[in-house]
Design an enzyme around this catalytic site. Structure first.
Site, mmCIF file in Angstrom:
data_model
loop_
_atom_site.group_PDB
_atom_site.id
_atom_site.type_symbol
_atom_site.label_atom_id
_atom_site.label_comp_id
_atom_site.label_asym_id
_atom_site.label_seq_id
_atom_site.Cartn_x
_atom_site.Cartn_y
_atom_site.Cartn_z
ATOM 1 N N CYS A 53 0.824 -0.917 0.251
ATOM 2 C CA CYS A 53 -0.263 -0.165 -0.069
ATOM 3 C C CYS A 53 0.780 1.166 0.100
ATOM 4 C CB CYS A 53 -0.931 0.196 1.135
ATOM 5 S SG CYS A 53 -2.649 0.990 0.790
ATOM 6 N N HIS A 112 -3.861 -5.683 1.043
ATOM 7 C CA HIS A 112 -3.133 -5.762 2.421
ATOM 8 C C HIS A 112 -3.353 -7.455 2.670
ATOM 9 C CE1 HIS A 112 -2.735 -1.755 3.365
ATOM 10 N NE2 HIS A 112 -3.506 -1.552 2.944
ATOM 11 N N GLU A 155 -1.653 -8.739 4.838
ATOM 12 C CA GLU A 155 -1.737 -9.002 6.406
ATOM 13 C C GLU A 155 -2.936 -9.325 7.073
ATOM 14 O OE1 GLU A 155 -0.591 -6.446 4.658
ATOM 15 O OE2 GLU A 155 -0.719 -4.306 4.718
#
Lengths: 742, 232
Positions: free
Chosen positions: B87, B204, B206
């Site tokens: 990002c 993302h 994560e």
């Protein structure tokens, strides 16, 4: 001995007092307290501290009626935010606050600074914010300026929340012409702190330094609190101050710097500079601590040259905090704030005089005794007029003009029921990596508590905001009760144990008896529900004078509820999967008064709203929660706006799965059965209804098997089979079409 | 694997990233401050996480690309170190010249927070070894400026050299305009450096590493890294 400040000439002082919103008798009290005419700065201090916004002068007598205690409440109303024990040695700190007036004037910044302000209320107590929610009420999109307001408010909430890195996980939106000239923006923040490390605002320690941190002070938002305490009208236009401008990046720095300093023991007390800025923070901190305070404004970090004492004391520049430090800890604290590239300045000290003394350029600009500033503050028990009761409508006397299929198609695409995806898609709901149920996935947002994870747990908070303003307008007491009950129900529907609420009371002009009557009645209803459900109020905010050209908004006591799940994995959503039995918990009678069906399909907004039976509410909810915690419930959804068929359609659309449904109960007209808004009900999806129905019977809880999930349509026993895909199209199309860029 | 996460003042997904790396490697990586001028010795991986580095009121990542730590990150990359930019981190890599092209405002001119699906274009990199080529995985995206842009010659070169790691796709793996919400050139979601040791991506992964939160679609990316360095 301090030289008194130069008073204004008496006539000028009286004239300015009126302009600043002080009533003649309130100004007389100022003269009596000071024993002389006030200086300009003093007049500014009195007028903002005694504004409706800061003093709650019209609402305080009623707010006392709300229950605020429970064994798990650590700090109730009176602090910057409410604090509750959630287990694992942790506390949840939360509050909801309005930014209605600024959001109408300048939607982006008004909404953005609303988010910034409520975040500060929470992290000033030592909490890391873990979730934002927002309760929004807009006028009809075709009303003048309204699309710009909707777009600006949504962008503003996103712009601020996305940058500070706090997920925006939930909220609610209503549309009604009563908000055409006065939309509501109520922002809620929930944070987490160790329960033995809560920071309060009462100043202590004579001689201790008063420290200013954050952004510099500018000329923005001067007299914002006064503006928020008056109706909008043509002649207030030129006195209307500029709306504050937010900087979420600085807020992010301020969160990190404050939490870093809070990990030490250098802070005695801390408060954010919100409404009325330096004035309210210094007056309230000293007042709560029963000490005096002396400020030297020359030392305040300033954004513009030549600011006067009056301007600095009244500025509502954003992203600022005031702290009392332990003596000798200034250098350590300064190093932290400088690391985060924020201003840090010692601007005064605490005294034993019991007075606030403001010095600037070698002159005393204000010298006010603090005790009477608080104790002599106006407190009104304004006259009230009860809202007339509306008749209970007989469903059998209201014909169904279209049938269930057409009604459902129209309802799921109507403004109050259509998908809010266009809004959520602009809010980062996942940052932090703990969001287990994001907007639209469940009746309440579910966020795991990372600090619990660190302790080997997996505790989660459930959060929701609720209010049904059309019920409140029809019957403020039942409406207040319903708002609290629905918040409790939404937390219950994900499996959480509801713990406490914050309230945001949005009403019209309290000087009108019918408005004050709405307020008093809503409080009565809320108090009854809070008591019956063990769901106390721990923080809140009052926003009055929500009127434009004499027309008031619908009474809107927005409720923000917080509950806890012992394990995040216990949470259930509302999404329907195939092959499950559908069971309705709670009694369906077919109540059409004030229902969305009545408004959207029959074109009527009338009748008494559905009553909330608090004993049944508690019994049904406790039963549902217990069943969810056994693990047998695969999906759960409370029934509210739009009734049973809309609730089922929402579950079906979320899961992309249809259901075959049993016929309507005998004795209830079909449209009233499917669309009535009887309270205290849930739909549960389980593998086998028999065990659930037996448990319900044993617990004395009304329950009926409604059907079984599967297929691609909602198949009604009466005939029509309604395609879930076509419902989805109608549901999803409304907001994007309305808000499409021209 | 010895990893570290760079913390800029406006970084806000560092905890998400730390949890993801912890889940894959068993230990929590340290955070490095943006004003540091050197990286600790012996690092395998530097991560530039999501957020708003210095507020990003200028082009996203533009100021971060000039920050003291980025000089060290560039040297690290030049020495063959592995860098993951997610990002805001992808934006920084582009601004710093570690990856070509730029991230423009989303085509809709709105912040987009939603799930997307990405097709894995090559599985023979340190970041994607645990995926299959052509596999589709879901991840959250949350950005205002994720619209990947480069001129046609650059795009052709990237395609020719096989440096497109991830492309926005439907859940079935079709690369369509509708699946490309931010308007990126050729649906590019993730891009590799020529030595395959720098990866920038907008979504993302994560946020999808925990079955109790939102599934584990993103976990293979972190496990791939852990595996690459465990073997080394």
């Amino acid at each position: 001995m301090t030289q008194p400040p130069a008073p204004l000439p008496p006539e000028r002082a009286a004239q300015l007092a009126a302009e600043f919103g002080l009533k003649p008798d309130e100004y007389e009290r100022v003269l009596a307290i000071l024993g002389r005419a006030p200086s300009l700065t003093e007049l500014g201090v009195f007028s903002v501290m005694w504004s409706e916004h800061c003093s709650y002068k019209s609402s305080r007598v009623w707010l006392r009626g709300l229950p605020t205690k429970a064994p798990w409440v650590i700090h109730g109303p009176g602090e910057n935010a409410g604090v509750i024990d959630i287990g694992d040695g942790l506390a949840a700190i939360f509050k909801m606050e309005s930014h209605n007036h600024p959001s109408f004037i300048e939607p982006y910044q008004g909404a953005a600074t609303g988010v910034g302000g409520i975040l500060r209320d929470v992290f000033t107590m030592g909490a890391r914010p873990i979730a934002n929610l927002n309760a929004l009420r807009f006028g009809l999109p075709e009303a003048p300026r309204m699309k710009r307001v909707i777009d600006g408010v949504v962008r503003g909430i996103g712009g601020y929340g996305n940058c500070v890195g706090v997920p925006t996980v939930g909220g609610e939106v209503n549309f009604h012409p009563a908000y055409n000239g006065n939309p509501l923006v109520n922002a809620m923040t929930v944070g987490i702190a160790p329960k033995d490390r809560i920071f309060l605002s009462a100043a202590a320690g004579i001689g201790n330094p008063v420290v200013y941190v954050g952004s510099k002070t500018g000329r923005d938002g001067i007299h914002g609190a006064t503006m928020a305490s008056a109706e909008f009208s043509a002649d207030s236009e030129e006195k209307r101050p500029t709306v504050q401008i937010g900087d979420p990046f600085v807020e992010k720095l301020l969160i990190e710097a404050c939490l870093e300093l809070m990990a030490t023991d250098a802070i005695v007390a801390i408060q954010d500079m919100g409404a009325a800025g330096l004035t309210s923070s210094s007056v309230e901190m000293a007042g709560k601590g029963d000490v005096g305070i002396e400020l030297v404004l020359d030392d305040v970090p300033q954004r513009e040259a030549g600011m006067s004492a009056y301007e600095m004391m009244l500025s509502e520049s954003q992203e600022r905090m005031l702290m009392i430090l332990k003596p000798g800890r200034e250098a350590e604290a300064a190093a932290i704030f400088h690391k985060w590239e924020l201003d840090f300045a010692v601007i005064g000290h605490l005294t034993d005089t019991g007075r606030i003394v403001i010095r600037h350029r070698g002159q005393v600009e204000a010298d006010i005794p603090l005790a009477p500033l608080e104790s002599e503050a106006p407190l009104y028990r304004r006259p009230t007029a009860e809202t007339p009761k509306l008749p209970v409508l007989d469903a059998a006397s209201i014909p169904d003009p279209v049938g269930p299929e057409a009604a459902l198609g129209k309802l799921v695409g109507s403004l109050d029921l259509c998908s809010r995806r266009w809004i959520w898609d602009q809010y980062d709901s996942m940052v932090g990596g703990q969001t287990a149920r994001r907007p639209g996935a469940a009746d309440a947002a579910v966020v795991r508590v990372e600090e619990s994870l660190e302790k080997g747990g997996a505790r989660a908070l459930a959060m929701t905001t609720d209010c049904t303003p059309r019920y409140c307008a029809a019957d403020p007491e039942e409406g207040g009760k319903q708002a609290v009950a629905e918040a409790w129900r939404n937390l219950t529907a994900v499996g959480a144990r509801p713990l406490a609420i914050t309230d945001n009371m949005n009403f019209g002009n309290p000087e009108k008896p019918e408005i004050m009557g709405q307020f008093a009645a809503a409080i009565r209803g809320m108090a009854a529900a809070c008591t019956a459900l063990d769901f106390p109020v721990v923080s809140g905010n009052v926003s009055l004078y929500n009127e434009t050209e004499g027309r008031a908004i619908l009474p809107t006591p927005a409720i923000g509820g917080v509950g806890v799940l012992e394990k995040v994995g216990q949470a259930v959503g509302l999404s329907l999967a195939p092959g499950l039995d559908l069971v309705v918990i709670g009694e369906t009678k077919g109540w059409l008064g004030q229902s969305l069906w009545l408004r959207e399909i029959a074109g009527r907004e009338d009748g008494a709203p559905p009553p909330v039976d608090l004993a049944a509410e508690r019994r049904n909810g406790d039963f549902v929660r217990a069943r969810i915690l056994t693990g047998e419930v695969r999906a759960c959804h409370d029934l509210s706006d739009g009734g049973l068929l809309v609730g089922l359609a929402e579950m079906a659309m979320a899961g992309g799965c249809g259901a075959s449904l049993a016929p309507a109960l005998a004795g209830i007209p079909a449209h009233a059965f499917w669309f009535g808004e009887d309270q205290g009900r849930y739909v549960l999806a389980v593998a086998d209804a028999a065990a659930l129905l037996a448990a319900a019977a044993a617990a004395g809880v009304p329950a009926m098997k409604l059907g079984r999930s599967g297929g691609e349509a909602l198949a009604l026993a009466e005939g029509p089979s309604i395609s879930v895909a076509s419902l989805r199209v109608a549901h999803e199309a409304t907001l994007p079409a309305l808000m499409a860029e021209s | 694997m010895k990893a570290a996460i760079i913390l800029f003042p406006g970084t806000n997904r560092e905890r998400d990233m730390a949890l993801a790396l912890q889940r894959a490697t068993g230990h929590r990586p340290p955070l490095l401050w943006h004003r540091d001028t050197e990286l600790p010795a012996g690092l395998d991986l530097v991560v530039l996480p999501g957020g708003f580095s210095y507020g990003d009121y200028l082009r996203c990542g533009a100021m971060a690309a000039q920050s003291p730590i980025m000089r060290a990150v560039k040297e690290f990359a030049a020495r063959g170190g592995h860098v993951l930019g997610v990002c805001n981190g992808f934006q920084m890599l582009a601004e710093a010249g570690l990856l070509p092209g730029a991230l423009l405002r989303n085509a809709s001119l709105r912040f987009l927070s939603m799930d997307c699906h990405m097709r894995v274009e090559r599985a023979d990199t340190p970041f994607t070894g645990r995926f299959q080529r052509g596999q589709v995985f879901r991840a959250t995206m949350a950005h205002g400026d994720g619209n990947y842009f480069a001129d046609a010659a650059t795009l052709d070169r990237l395609e020719g050299e096989g440096l497109v790691a991830l492309r926005y796709a439907t859940p079935q793996g079709e690369v369509t305009a509708a699946a490309n919400r931010n308007g990126s050139a050729r649906n590019i979601a993730g891009l590799l450096s020529p030595n395959l040791r720098v990866l920038g991506l907008m979504p993302h992964p994560e946020n999808q590493v925990d079955p109790e939160i939102d599934g584990t679609d993103g976990l293979p990316l972190f496990e791939s890294l852990a595996e690459s360095f465990a073997a080394a």
